[in-house]
Design a protein around this motif. Structure first.
Motif, mmCIF file in Angstrom:
data_model
loop_
_atom_site.group_PDB
_atom_site.id
_atom_site.type_symbol
_atom_site.label_atom_id
_atom_site.label_comp_id
_atom_site.label_asym_id
_atom_site.label_seq_id
_atom_site.Cartn_x
_atom_site.Cartn_y
_atom_site.Cartn_z
ATOM 1 N N LEU A 156 63.726 84.412 -16.698
ATOM 2 C CA LEU A 156 64.412 84.899 -15.255
ATOM 3 C C LEU A 156 65.127 84.201 -14.439
ATOM 4 N N VAL A 157 64.994 83.059 -14.539
ATOM 5 C CA VAL A 157 66.187 82.581 -13.870
ATOM 6 C C VAL A 157 67.676 82.680 -13.569
ATOM 7 N N ARG A 169 60.209 71.958 -10.658
ATOM 8 C CA ARG A 169 59.763 71.232 -11.432
ATOM 9 C C ARG A 169 58.953 69.886 -10.567
ATOM 10 N N TRP A 196 63.732 76.997 -8.259
ATOM 11 C CA TRP A 196 63.425 76.730 -9.569
ATOM 12 C C TRP A 196 63.083 75.480 -10.261
ATOM 13 N N SER A 198 57.021 85.414 -22.714
ATOM 14 C CA SER A 198 55.385 84.429 -22.478
ATOM 15 C C SER A 198 55.442 85.008 -24.223
ATOM 16 N N SER A 248 60.579 82.005 -20.532
ATOM 17 C CA SER A 248 60.206 82.939 -19.487
ATOM 18 C C SER A 248 61.018 81.913 -18.497
ATOM 19 N N PRO A 249 60.243 81.301 -18.208
ATOM 20 C CA PRO A 249 61.160 81.192 -16.660
ATOM 21 C C PRO A 249 62.936 80.514 -16.515
ATOM 22 N N THR A 260 58.448 77.812 -21.841
ATOM 23 C CA THR A 260 59.776 77.784 -21.262
ATOM 24 C C THR A 260 60.802 78.647 -21.195
#
Length: 275
Positions: free
Chosen positions: A162-163, A41, A37, A193, A158-159, A156
């Protein structure tokens, strides 16, 4: 100069993350997910370079959220579960943090850069010669800079949810009773999201209630994500994965507050102006 600085920052981001993975005493599933992840970036920095080269105003909030979340994302990889971080990792993180802070200062404080980042995105417009791609001012009033910052920060969520949710899948071998909690966590990450998309749609149109809704969405994701981080990943996961979300939510709420103050000041000035 700014473009080359962004290139150096993107390269440093990938280099420090790979260096930390090499030195990490435990190269497990969780570290692999977090490193993957974080490497994404680098793509974010390349997108920022694309916007800067085209003089887009969205470059400032995008650069700010990239810098903040990169520092948190790489910082959580540097610190091991036990012991002290390797010297090479600390040196690399210090250099990366310096680059990120320099990028933010240039984007927001350098007069030449601020004057450069003013263009509208190109759109397909009808002309006498036919359809052409050209810069076109929006029909609506320009979106305030703080609204754009809130929008970028909120996307940001949502990610960042999820991570750790994906990392927790690797913990189900030891904690199979939490499988429903993990599934719920993943659905929350996906649903965040859509909630942000709906909220920012009205936020960009100047709806006052959308600013309040953004704050509630931010608080909602924190109330759900932080306890799950602690429950499934422990205090280590709470720090590594919860802190970046707290930073993003704090930035989004601050940007919404500043946008509200700007809107109120604009309305007061318009009311006080002579007819």
């Amino acid at each position: 100069m700014l473009t080359w600085l962004l290139v150096a920052t993107a390269a440093a981001t990938a280099g420090v993350e790979l260096l930390n993975f090499w030195y990490a005493p435990e190269q497990g599933f969780g570290l692999a997910v977090r490193t993957g992840w974080a490497l994404l970036r680098t793509l974010g920095w390349l997108i920022l370079i694309w916007h800067v080269r085209r003089s887009r105003a969205v470059s400032r909030p995008l650069g700010l959220i990239l810098a903040v979340t990169t520092i948190f994302a790489v910082g959580r990889l540097i610190v091991p579960r036990d012991g002290v971080p390797p010297l090479a990792g600390l040196v690399g993180f210090g250099a990366l943090a310096t680059l990120c802070l320099t990028v933010v200062v240039l984007l927001y404080r350098h007069p030449t850069v601020r004057g450069h980042l003013v263009r509208y995105p190109a759109k397909l417009v009808a002309t006498r010669k036919g359809l052409e791609w050209r810069e076109s001012a929006p029909r609506r009033p320009p979106v305030a800079a703080w609204v754009i910052t809130a929008r970028v920060a909120a996307f940001t969520y949502s990610p960042l949810i999820l991570v750790p949710a994906v990392v927790s899948v690797g913990e189900l071998g030891r904690k199979p009773e939490y499988i429903l909690a993990v599934v719920f966590w993943i659905f929350v990450g996906i649903g965040a999201s859509y909630a942000v998309l709906l909220t920012t749609f009205f936020l960009q149109r100047g709806k006052a209630w959308a600013r309040q809704l953004m704050v509630w969405v931010s608080l909602g994701v924190l109330v759900i994500d932080l306890p799950l981080c602690y429950l499934l990943l422990g205090a280590d996961g709470l720090i590594r994965d919860g802190a970046p979300l707290v930073a993003a939510a704090g930035l989004a709420c601050y940007a919404v507050w500043r946008a509200g103050r700007t809107a109120a000041a604009t309305e007061s000035a318009a009311a006080a102006a002579p007819a």
